[in-house]
Design a protein around this motif. Structure first.
Motif, PDB file in Angstrom:
ATOM      1  N   SER A 132     -48.946  65.908 -31.624  1.00 33.64           N
ATOM      2  CA  SER A 132     -48.112  66.149 -30.450  1.00 33.64           C
ATOM      3  C   SER A 132     -46.720  66.562 -30.915  1.00 33.64           C
ATOM      4  CB  SER A 132     -48.028  64.884 -29.582  1.00 33.64           C
ATOM      5  OG  SER A 132     -49.319  64.427 -29.217  1.00 33.64           O
ATOM      6  N   ASN A 133     -45.904  67.054 -30.001  1.00 33.02           N
ATOM      7  CA  ASN A 133     -44.561  67.482 -30.385  1.00 33.02           C
ATOM      8  C   ASN A 133     -43.648  67.582 -29.175  1.00 33.02           C
ATOM      9  OD1 ASN A 133     -44.882  70.450 -29.409  1.00 33.02           O
ATOM     10  ND2 ASN A 133     -46.608  70.148 -30.815  1.00 33.02           N
ATOM     11  N   VAL A 134     -42.346  67.494 -29.445  1.00 31.70           N
ATOM     12  CA  VAL A 134     -41.307  67.690 -28.433  1.00 31.70           C
ATOM     13  C   VAL A 134     -40.317  68.702 -29.002  1.00 31.70           C
ATOM     14  CG1 VAL A 134     -39.477  66.645 -27.055  1.00 31.70           C
ATOM     15  CG2 VAL A 134     -41.560  65.338 -27.563  1.00 31.70           C
ATOM     16  N   ASN A 135     -40.215  69.853 -28.365  1.00 27.34           N
ATOM     17  CA  ASN A 135     -39.370  70.940 -28.856  1.00 27.34           C
ATOM     18  C   ASN A 135     -38.306  71.306 -27.823  1.00 27.34           C
ATOM     19  OD1 ASN A 135     -41.111  71.765 -31.320  1.00 27.34           O
ATOM     20  ND2 ASN A 135     -42.560  71.761 -29.620  1.00 27.34           N
ATOM     21  N   TRP A 136     -37.178  71.806 -28.296  1.00 25.59           N
ATOM     22  CA  TRP A 136     -36.119  72.239 -27.385  1.00 25.59           C
ATOM     23  C   TRP A 136     -35.488  73.524 -27.907  1.00 25.59           C
ATOM     24  CZ3 TRP A 136     -31.396  72.687 -29.739  1.00 25.59           C
ATOM     25  CH2 TRP A 136     -31.177  71.923 -30.895  1.00 25.59           C
ATOM     26  N   SER A 137     -34.865  74.256 -26.999  1.00 26.62           N
ATOM     27  CA  SER A 137     -34.160  75.477 -27.391  1.00 26.62           C
ATOM     28  C   SER A 137     -32.992  75.717 -26.450  1.00 26.62           C
ATOM     29  CB  SER A 137     -35.102  76.689 -27.381  1.00 26.62           C
ATOM     30  OG  SER A 137     -35.557  76.961 -26.071  1.00 26.62           O
ATOM     31  N   THR A 138     -31.944  76.310 -26.990  1.00 30.61           N
ATOM     32  CA  THR A 138     -30.773  76.687 -26.210  1.00 30.61           C
ATOM     33  C   THR A 138     -30.146  77.897 -26.890  1.00 30.61           C
ATOM     34  OG1 THR A 138     -28.716  75.875 -25.196  1.00 30.61           O
ATOM     35  CG2 THR A 138     -29.166  75.183 -27.451  1.00 30.61           C
ATOM     36  N   LYS A 139     -29.103  78.441 -26.305  1.00 29.30           N
ATOM     37  CA  LYS A 139     -28.419  79.587 -26.895  1.00 29.30           C
ATOM     38  C   LYS A 139     -27.253  79.110 -27.767  1.00 29.30           C
ATOM     39  CE  LYS A 139     -30.554  83.263 -25.254  1.00 29.30           C
ATOM     40  NZ  LYS A 139     -31.156  84.282 -26.145  1.00 29.30           N
ATOM     41  N   TYR A 140     -27.245  79.539 -29.026  1.00 34.17           N
ATOM     42  CA  TYR A 140     -26.136  79.217 -29.910  1.00 34.17           C
ATOM     43  C   TYR A 140     -24.857  79.855 -29.369  1.00 34.17           C
ATOM     44  CZ  TYR A 140     -23.217  79.175 -34.106  1.00 34.17           C
ATOM     45  OH  TYR A 140     -22.182  78.996 -34.987  1.00 34.17           O
ATOM     46  N   LEU A 141     -23.791  79.073 -29.292  1.00 32.03           N
ATOM     47  CA  LEU A 141     -22.508  79.495 -28.727  1.00 32.03           C
ATOM     48  C   LEU A 141     -22.629  79.892 -27.257  1.00 32.03           C
ATOM     49  CD1 LEU A 141     -21.061  81.583 -31.710  1.00 32.03           C
ATOM     50  CD2 LEU A 141     -20.620  79.180 -31.143  1.00 32.03           C
ATOM     51  N   GLY A 142     -23.759  79.528 -26.651  1.00 34.74           N
ATOM     52  CA  GLY A 142     -23.946  79.769 -25.230  1.00 34.74           C
ATOM     53  C   GLY A 142     -24.491  81.124 -24.864  1.00 34.74           C
ATOM     54  N   SER A 143     -24.559  82.063 -25.832  1.00 34.23           N
ATOM     55  CA  SER A 143     -24.962  83.410 -25.426  1.00 34.23           C
ATOM     56  C   SER A 143     -25.627  84.244 -26.512  1.00 34.23           C
ATOM     57  CB  SER A 143     -23.737  84.186 -24.915  1.00 34.23           C
ATOM     58  OG  SER A 143     -22.755  84.298 -25.939  1.00 34.23           O
ATOM     59  N   SER A 147     -21.009  74.775 -29.283  1.00 26.38           N
ATOM     60  CA  SER A 147     -22.036  75.409 -30.113  1.00 26.38           C
ATOM     61  C   SER A 147     -23.327  75.698 -29.362  1.00 26.38           C
ATOM     62  CB  SER A 147     -22.353  74.520 -31.325  1.00 26.38           C
ATOM     63  OG  SER A 147     -21.216  74.371 -32.147  1.00 26.38           O
ATOM     64  N   ILE A 148     -23.521  75.059 -28.198  1.00 26.00           N
ATOM     65  CA  ILE A 148     -24.778  75.230 -27.476  1.00 26.00           C
ATOM     66  C   ILE A 148     -24.519  75.765 -26.076  1.00 26.00           C
ATOM     67  CG2 ILE A 148     -25.830  73.330 -28.758  1.00 26.00           C
ATOM     68  CD1 ILE A 148     -25.603  71.663 -26.145  1.00 26.00           C
ATOM     69  N   GLY A 149     -25.568  76.296 -25.469  1.00 25.17           N
ATOM     70  CA  GLY A 149     -25.490  76.720 -24.084  1.00 25.17           C
ATOM     71  C   GLY A 149     -25.686  75.538 -23.156  1.00 25.17           C
ATOM     72  N   ASP A 150     -25.319  75.723 -21.898  1.00 25.72           N
ATOM     73  CA  ASP A 150     -25.502  74.652 -20.923  1.00 25.72           C
ATOM     74  C   ASP A 150     -26.984  74.397 -20.680  1.00 25.72           C
ATOM     75  OD1 ASP A 150     -24.878  72.711 -19.070  1.00 25.72           O
ATOM     76  OD2 ASP A 150     -24.305  74.103 -17.481  1.00 25.72           O
ATOM     77  N   ASN A 151     -27.754  75.468 -20.552  1.00 23.67           N
ATOM     78  CA  ASN A 151     -29.184  75.333 -20.276  1.00 23.67           C
ATOM     79  C   ASN A 151     -29.961  75.030 -21.558  1.00 23.67           C
ATOM     80  OD1 ASN A 151     -31.421  75.930 -18.112  1.00 23.67           O
ATOM     81  ND2 ASN A 151     -32.107  76.910 -19.992  1.00 23.67           N
ATOM     82  N   VAL A 152     -30.768  73.984 -21.499  1.00 29.41           N
ATOM     83  CA  VAL A 152     -31.633  73.612 -22.620  1.00 29.41           C
ATOM     84  C   VAL A 152     -33.066  73.540 -22.102  1.00 29.41           C
ATOM     85  CG1 VAL A 152     -32.167  71.887 -24.377  1.00 29.41           C
ATOM     86  CG2 VAL A 152     -29.779  72.282 -23.700  1.00 29.41           C
ATOM     87  N   ASP A 153     -33.954  74.301 -22.715  1.00 26.92           N
ATOM     88  CA  ASP A 153     -35.370  74.288 -22.352  1.00 26.92           C
ATOM     89  C   ASP A 153     -36.112  73.297 -23.238  1.00 26.92           C
ATOM     90  OD1 ASP A 153     -35.078  76.354 -20.422  1.00 26.92           O
ATOM     91  OD2 ASP A 153     -35.117  77.841 -22.035  1.00 26.92           O
TER      92      ASP A 153
END
Length: 222
Positions: free
Chosen positions: A60-71, A207-213
């Motif tokens: 099993s796994n838990v993964n996340w992604s966002t935009k570096y510097l927000g964009s 360093s990260i975007g507001d939205n995190v998937d």
């Protein structure tokens, strides 16, 4: 055929042609039945899984992604420590589906040790040696589950607690099938949702975007 008869015949022909056109266009504008591709009603099976103790973490796994510097480029990672503490799934009855799961924030893994053991821990507000304490955990707990109207999945309303803040979120739960393995079957599930880490959960970072998937995949033996 006199002129009057000819005009009447032409008029009737035009009226019939117009009605045929209207009927054809109206049919084209009808909504396609929701059946995961327009093929009719959605059908589901009758699989029942009620065994949080059968959680197969190794697969099993838990993964996340966002935009570096927000964009710009995608910043991705996963968590090495996570648990399912409550789990029940009835394929044909969403009212009987529920789950509770958590991750330990200090187990974050982006394949960059300096970042994982440094700035990310500070961003999350936790420490390397922390265990099952509020400041080191993100927890999701389902509250309501209904059928998806577009496919065989389920729409989940849940409470998500992160950075000591709890918000209601909407997630998509999918039953991915089962495989026979020895004396038990292994069932696969996936859960997808997004959060606003900066706006809703008070994370402070440039360093990260507001939205995190967030995408979770679970194997459960039953």
């Amino acid at each position: 055929m006199n002129l009057k008869v000819k005009i009447s015949a032409i008029s009737v022909t035009l009226i019939i042609t117009f009605l045929f056109y209207v009927i054809s266009c109206t049919h084209k504008d009808e909504l396609v039945p929701s059946g995961g591709g327009g093929g009719g009603p959605i059908t589901r099976g009758d699989q029942h899984v009620d065994n949080a103790a059968g959680f197969d973490k190794a697969h099993s796994n838990v993964n996340w992604s966002t935009k570096y510097l927000g964009s710009v480029s995608a910043l991705t990672g996963r968590f090495n420590t996570f648990h399912i503490t409550r789990f029940k799934f009835w394929e044909e009855n969403p009212d009987s589906i529920y789950f509770t799961a958590d991750v330990w924030l200090n187990s974050v893994n982006t394949s960059e040790p300096a970042r994982d053991g440094g700035c990310l821990l500070a961003t999350f507000g936790t420490a390397a040696g922390a265990g099952a304490v509020d400041s080191n955990m993100a927890v999701i707990k389902s509250k309501k589950v209904v059928f998806s109207t577009t496919d065989k999945g389920y729409i989940v309303t849940a409470d998500f607690t992160f950075h000591k803040v709890t918000k209601e979120i909407t997630a998509k739960l999918s039953y991915d099938g089962k495989a026979e393995q020895g004396t038990q079957d292994t069932y696969g599930f996936s859960l997808d949702f997004s959060i606003l880490a900066l706006s809703d959960f008070g994370i402070v970072s440039t360093s990260i975007g507001d939205n995190v998937d967030i995408i979770c995949n679970a194997a459960i033996k039953f």
